[in-house]
Design a protein around this motif. Structure first.
Motif, PDB file in Angstrom:
ATOM      1  N   PRO A  10       0.783  -1.239   0.000  1.00 55.20           N
ATOM      2  CA  PRO A  10       0.000   0.000   0.000  1.00 55.20           C
ATOM      3  C   PRO A  10       0.807   1.277   0.000  1.00 55.20           C
ATOM      4  CG  PRO A  10      -0.081  -1.051   2.169  1.00 55.20           C
ATOM      5  CD  PRO A  10       0.600  -2.015   1.230  1.00 55.20           C
ATOM      6  N   ASP A  11       2.007   1.305   0.650  1.00 55.21           N
ATOM      7  CA  ASP A  11       2.699   2.588   0.792  1.00 55.21           C
ATOM      8  C   ASP A  11       3.627   2.930  -0.369  1.00 55.21           C
ATOM      9  OD1 ASP A  11       5.143   1.242   1.207  1.00 55.21           O
ATOM     10  OD2 ASP A  11       4.891   1.249   3.375  1.00 55.21           O
ATOM     11  N   LYS A  12       3.908   1.961  -1.245  1.00 49.04           N
ATOM     12  CA  LYS A  12       4.661   2.163  -2.497  1.00 49.04           C
ATOM     13  C   LYS A  12       6.139   2.476  -2.322  1.00 49.04           C
ATOM     14  CE  LYS A  12       0.734   1.525  -4.451  1.00 49.04           C
ATOM     15  NZ  LYS A  12       0.351   0.151  -4.772  1.00 49.04           N
ATOM     16  N   THR A  43       6.237  -1.752  -5.277  1.00 49.59           N
ATOM     17  CA  THR A  43       4.845  -1.846  -5.703  1.00 49.59           C
ATOM     18  C   THR A  43       4.234  -3.156  -5.256  1.00 49.59           C
ATOM     19  OG1 THR A  43       5.636  -2.667  -7.843  1.00 49.59           O
ATOM     20  CG2 THR A  43       5.128  -0.325  -7.689  1.00 49.59           C
ATOM     21  N   GLN A  86      -6.017  14.927   1.289  1.00 48.13           N
ATOM     22  CA  GLN A  86      -6.925  13.816   1.488  1.00 48.13           C
ATOM     23  C   GLN A  86      -7.599  13.950   2.856  1.00 48.13           C
ATOM     24  OE1 GLN A  86      -5.304   9.854  -0.215  1.00 48.13           O
ATOM     25  NE2 GLN A  86      -3.545  10.832   0.759  1.00 48.13           N
ATOM     26  N   SER A 144      -0.195  14.679   2.235  1.00 51.37           N
ATOM     27  CA  SER A 144      -0.849  13.765   1.313  1.00 51.37           C
ATOM     28  C   SER A 144       0.053  13.355   0.149  1.00 51.37           C
ATOM     29  CB  SER A 144      -2.117  14.421   0.764  1.00 51.37           C
ATOM     30  OG  SER A 144      -2.697  13.638  -0.246  1.00 51.37           O
ATOM     31  N   GLY A 159      -1.618  10.880  -1.874  1.00 54.19           N
ATOM     32  CA  GLY A 159      -2.667  10.284  -2.681  1.00 54.19           C
ATOM     33  C   GLY A 159      -2.862   8.812  -2.367  1.00 54.19           C
ATOM     34  N   ASP A 160      -4.043   8.277  -2.727  1.00 59.62           N
ATOM     35  CA  ASP A 160      -4.360   6.857  -2.563  1.00 59.62           C
ATOM     36  C   ASP A 160      -4.239   6.396  -1.116  1.00 59.62           C
ATOM     37  OD1 ASP A 160      -4.825   6.564  -5.327  1.00 59.62           O
ATOM     38  OD2 ASP A 160      -2.695   6.210  -5.700  1.00 59.62           O
ATOM     39  N   ASN A 161      -4.692   7.236  -0.178  1.00 66.66           N
ATOM     40  CA  ASN A 161      -4.677   6.896   1.255  1.00 66.66           C
ATOM     41  C   ASN A 161      -3.270   6.698   1.797  1.00 66.66           C
ATOM     42  OD1 ASN A 161      -7.491   7.003   1.218  1.00 66.66           O
ATOM     43  ND2 ASN A 161      -7.675   4.812   0.802  1.00 66.66           N
ATOM     44  N   VAL A 162      -2.306   7.431   1.220  1.00 71.79           N
ATOM     45  CA  VAL A 162      -0.916   7.382   1.677  1.00 71.79           C
ATOM     46  C   VAL A 162      -0.482   8.802   2.036  1.00 71.79           C
ATOM     47  CG1 VAL A 162       1.449   6.678   1.138  1.00 71.79           C
ATOM     48  CG2 VAL A 162      -0.471   5.430   0.123  1.00 71.79           C
ATOM     49  N   ALA A 176       0.446   4.410   5.265  1.00 68.72           N
ATOM     50  CA  ALA A 176      -0.692   4.100   4.402  1.00 68.72           C
ATOM     51  C   ALA A 176      -1.789   3.449   5.234  1.00 68.72           C
ATOM     52  CB  ALA A 176      -0.264   3.158   3.275  1.00 68.72           C
ATOM     53  N   THR A 198      -5.477   1.139   5.122  1.00 65.94           N
ATOM     54  CA  THR A 198      -6.336   0.243   4.368  1.00 65.94           C
ATOM     55  C   THR A 198      -7.468  -0.240   5.267  1.00 65.94           C
ATOM     56  OG1 THR A 198      -4.950  -1.672   4.953  1.00 65.94           O
ATOM     57  CG2 THR A 198      -4.484  -0.573   2.850  1.00 65.94           C
TER      58      THR A 198
END
Length: 210
Positions: free
Chosen positions: A31-33, A37, A119, A167, A169-172, A188, A190
């Motif tokens: 999730p946190d990238k 990935t 976010q 932020s 993005g994508d909840n991170v 992140a 989830t």
């Protein structure tokens, strides 16, 4: 061995080639990238411009370690540091330069857009805990924050960290202590299908308890 199909430098076969290849295949998304990935079998997998890299990081109180390898180019770089605040910036600067020069891959920049849209952190506010660490996520004075406290077996090893969040993005969100310039480890959030929340920070998934 992971650059050369399981063979040691002297030609000794140590790991089965099929096992080496299997460890470099995606198994689950991350999730946190920042740590890749996807995760393979033990490796973080990085789909970077110029080629795929594998890696694995480590951390303890005030200690950070980084390992990145590009198997197709036969290149690996490691960094050990006792500066948990500046370490991520050293990693990003050093690895971007070395991996561009030696493997022709581009390490992406880890920097939030402070002028971009924020976010909503509210759905993820609460307390998260695993052995040794407790995280309190909240919106304080209109700004997203995370308080990281050392508890249980780690109590007394370090003062708490009161972290700003920005932020990505994508909840991170990126994290940093107030007054610092550089951003470091992302956090992140989830939600499981059963509704339970999890926080991912430093490659550790931590369940929400309150």
């Amino acid at each position: 061995m992971h650059l050369d199909g399981g063979y040691a430098p002297d030609g000794t076969k140590v790991i089965d080639t099929d096992a080496v290849l299997a460890m470099q295949q995606p198994e689950v998304g991350v999730p946190d990238k920042l740590l890749g990935t996807h995760w393979g079998l033990g490796w973080g997998l990085f789909d970077w411009k110029g080629g795929q890299a594998i890696g694995h990081d480590g951390s303890a109180v005030y200690l950070l370690g980084y390992l990145r390898a590009v198997p197709a180019k036969g290149v690996a770089v490691a960094l050990l540091t006792n500066n948990a605040v500046g370490g991520p910036q050293v990693y990003e600067t050093l690895f971007r330069e070395l991996l561009d020069e030696l493997a022709c891959v581009e390490v992406p920049s880890f920097e939030p857009d402070l002028d971009g849209p924020e976010q909503d952190l509210t759905p993820f506010c609460g307390v998260y805990k695993h052995e040794g660490m407790r995280y309190t996520v909240e919106v304080r004075d209109g700004r997203p924050r995370m308080l990281l406290e050392f508890v249980d077996s780690l109590e007394g090893t370090s003062p708490p960290f009161d972290l700003e969040l920005a932020s990505l993005g994508d909840n991170v969100w990126a994290t940093r202590r107030p007054g610092e310039q550089g951003w470091y480890l992302p956090v992140a959030f989830t939600k499981r299908p059963d509704g339970r929340g999890y926080l991912s920070y430093g490659a550790r998934a931590t369940p929400q308890i309150a």
